[in-house]
Motif scaffolding. Structure first.
Motif, PDB file in Angstrom:
ATOM      1  N   VAL A   1      52.969  23.914  62.388  1.00  0.00           N
ATOM      2  CA  VAL A   1      53.378  24.713  60.927  1.00  0.00           C
ATOM      3  C   VAL A   1      52.188  25.006  60.197  1.00  0.00           C
ATOM      4  O   VAL A   1      52.478  26.053  59.600  1.00  0.00           O
ATOM      5  CB  VAL A   1      53.837  23.342  60.224  1.00  0.00           C
ATOM      6  CG1 VAL A   1      54.095  23.411  58.696  1.00  0.00           C
ATOM      7  CG2 VAL A   1      55.353  22.616  60.822  1.00  0.00           C
TER       8      VAL A   1
ATOM      9  N   THR B   1      53.077  29.071  59.228  1.00  0.00           N
ATOM     10  CA  THR B   1      53.406  29.528  57.916  1.00  0.00           C
ATOM     11  C   THR B   1      52.183  30.099  57.186  1.00  0.00           C
ATOM     12  O   THR B   1      52.453  30.521  55.977  1.00  0.00           O
ATOM     13  CB  THR B   1      53.951  28.095  57.173  1.00  0.00           C
ATOM     14  OG1 THR B   1      52.773  27.265  57.180  1.00  0.00           O
ATOM     15  CG2 THR B   1      55.018  27.614  57.645  1.00  0.00           C
TER      16      THR B   1
ATOM     17  N   ILE C   1      61.280  25.295  60.980  1.00  0.00           N
ATOM     18  CA  ILE C   1      60.119  25.949  60.612  1.00  0.00           C
ATOM     19  C   ILE C   1      59.960  27.210  59.966  1.00  0.00           C
ATOM     20  O   ILE C   1      60.395  28.174  60.674  1.00  0.00           O
ATOM     21  CB  ILE C   1      59.008  25.886  61.759  1.00  0.00           C
ATOM     22  CG1 ILE C   1      58.752  24.134  62.244  1.00  0.00           C
ATOM     23  CG2 ILE C   1      57.537  26.326  61.424  1.00  0.00           C
ATOM     24  CD1 ILE C   1      58.205  24.007  63.560  1.00  0.00           C
ATOM     25  N   LYS C   2      59.452  27.300  58.842  1.00  0.00           N
ATOM     26  CA  LYS C   2      59.507  28.560  58.166  1.00  0.00           C
ATOM     27  C   LYS C   2      58.224  29.609  58.676  1.00  0.00           C
ATOM     28  O   LYS C   2      57.434  29.320  58.079  1.00  0.00           O
ATOM     29  CB  LYS C   2      59.276  28.429  56.531  1.00  0.00           C
ATOM     30  CG  LYS C   2      60.658  27.634  56.008  1.00  0.00           C
ATOM     31  CD  LYS C   2      60.691  27.558  54.393  1.00  0.00           C
ATOM     32  CE  LYS C   2      61.895  26.922  54.022  1.00  0.00           C
ATOM     33  NZ  LYS C   2      61.949  26.874  52.713  1.00  0.00           N
ATOM     34  N   VAL C   3      58.875  30.448  59.399  1.00  0.00           N
ATOM     35  CA  VAL C   3      57.646  31.540  60.013  1.00  0.00           C
ATOM     36  C   VAL C   3      57.465  32.517  59.142  1.00  0.00           C
ATOM     37  O   VAL C   3      58.386  33.008  58.673  1.00  0.00           O
ATOM     38  CB  VAL C   3      58.302  32.030  61.365  1.00  0.00           C
ATOM     39  CG1 VAL C   3      57.291  32.904  62.033  1.00  0.00           C
ATOM     40  CG2 VAL C   3      58.494  30.792  62.318  1.00  0.00           C
ATOM     41  N   ALA C   4      55.966  32.858  58.952  1.00  0.00           N
ATOM     42  CA  ALA C   4      55.596  33.861  58.059  1.00  0.00           C
ATOM     43  C   ALA C   4      55.481  35.243  59.000  1.00  0.00           C
ATOM     44  O   ALA C   4      55.632  35.128  60.270  1.00  0.00           O
ATOM     45  CB  ALA C   4      54.404  33.725  57.431  1.00  0.00           C
TER      46      ALA C   4
END
Length: 336
Positions: free
Chosen positions: A73, A77, A99-102
């Motif tokens: 994470v 991120t 999971i918030k992928v950048a």
């Protein structure tokens, strides 16, 4: 190399029909009898648009190896570019989290060891230049959900207006909603050499009135699913080739809305409604094989010419089942 070894190597090359690198960068090593794989995207993910010329993921940043959820994470991120090597099975918490992928990330499994368990990935609006590769993403299925996955939205990979994304050589199985959902105005997407299996909803594309998206879907083994294999709504250019659909009970490749879809050299085995368009959509098909299929196999319109956007190599449709059973999903020589 002695004569016998030379003959053996030549026989392997002749059997697999790969004597030189293909247009998508694949190559075959006659000594190890293994394919090597390029580290850069092909298809629409490799073309220019929305301010990017291609998809390189985290190539501009450092390479890190993660074995824990916290570290995954942390790096996924981050605003900094990273190549993130996943070495081992990582369990996502809370259950079902995406999971918030950048932007500017490569997330790649080390050989066949990288597993994401009980969760998945989310790429939101404006996220770009992401590679998700060589992972097994699995097991968010809920026992108390209704048959149409209405209670829990636990996707394997969800993209909401992201662009320049390459999803390659993953195994995505047994999720509670979609295995892959390319939503809203996600574009410049290539989905290649994946296994998508054992699910109700496989691969949904749409949720927008705009007709701007460009995507390439090739060499995927899509099996033992019900619906959305894929369902493709309002996509300007959808190029599907050398996919292997097997044991599909709902429907196969569905061109919806204003989509222009081209299907080439795919293989359909025990598939209900292998391919068909809406009355408003276009679908052009050539070279595909259907075995023990039922229902719709219909086309409409000329769609578009994929070769005017990028180069690619078609494998014969008859070779697709063997090819994908061997090479779809995580590979031991990727990520190492």
């Amino acid at each position: 190399m002695n004569f016998r070894a030379t003959l053996t190597a030549l026989t392997v090359v002749a059997t697999l029909g790969v004597a030189a690198p293909a247009a998508d960068g694949r190559a075959f090593d006659p000594v190890t009898a293994a394919r090597t794989w390029p580290s850069t995207a092909d298809g629409f993910a490799a073309t220019s648009g929305n301010g990017l010329s291609t998809t390189t993921g985290g190539a501009a940043g450092a390479t890190v190896t993660v074995t824990t959820y916290a570290d995954l994470v942390k790096y996924a991120t981050s605003a900094t570019p990273y190549t993130i090597r996943v070495n081992g099975a990582i369990t996502v918490t809370p259950y079902g989290t995406e999971i918030k992928v950048a932007a500017n990330k490569t997330i790649v499994g080390v050989g066949t060891s990288g597993h994401i368990v009980n969760g998945g990935f989310f790429l939101g609006a404006g996220v770009s230049n992401v590679i998700i590769r060589n992972l097994t993403i699995r097991d968010t299925r809920m026992a108390d959900d209704d048959p149409d996955d209405k209670l829990y939205d636990y996707d394997g990979i969800q993209l909401d207006t992201a662009h320049h994304v390459w999803i390659d050589h993953n195994r995505v199985i047994r999720m509670n909603d979609g295995l892959i959902d390319s939503r809203k105005d996600t574009s410049y997407l290539t989905v290649s050499w994946n296994v998508m299996a054992e699910n109700n909803k496989s691969f949904g594309i749409g949720w927008t009135d705009n007709v701007t998206a460009r995507m390439t879907i090739h060499h995927n083994w899509i099996h033992d699913n019900n619906q959305r294999n894929p369902s493709t709504d309002n996509v300007a250019y959808a190029h599907l080739y050398n996919n292997y659909l097997q044991n599909i009970t709902g429907y196969g490749n569905y061109s919806r809305g204003a989509t222009k879809m081209v299907i080439e050299n795919s293989y359909y085995d025990h598939v209900k409604d292998p391919y068909y368009p809406d009355t408003t959509a276009q679908l052009r098909q050539s070279g595909s094989v259907c075995v023990s299929c039922t229902g719709k196999r219909t086309t409409s319109g000329s769609a578009f010419t994929p070769g005017s956007f990028y180069s690619y190599t078609l494998d014969p449709a008859a070779d697709v089942p063997s090819l994908l059973r061997t090479y779809a999903g995580p590979q031991a020589n990727i990520g190492t």
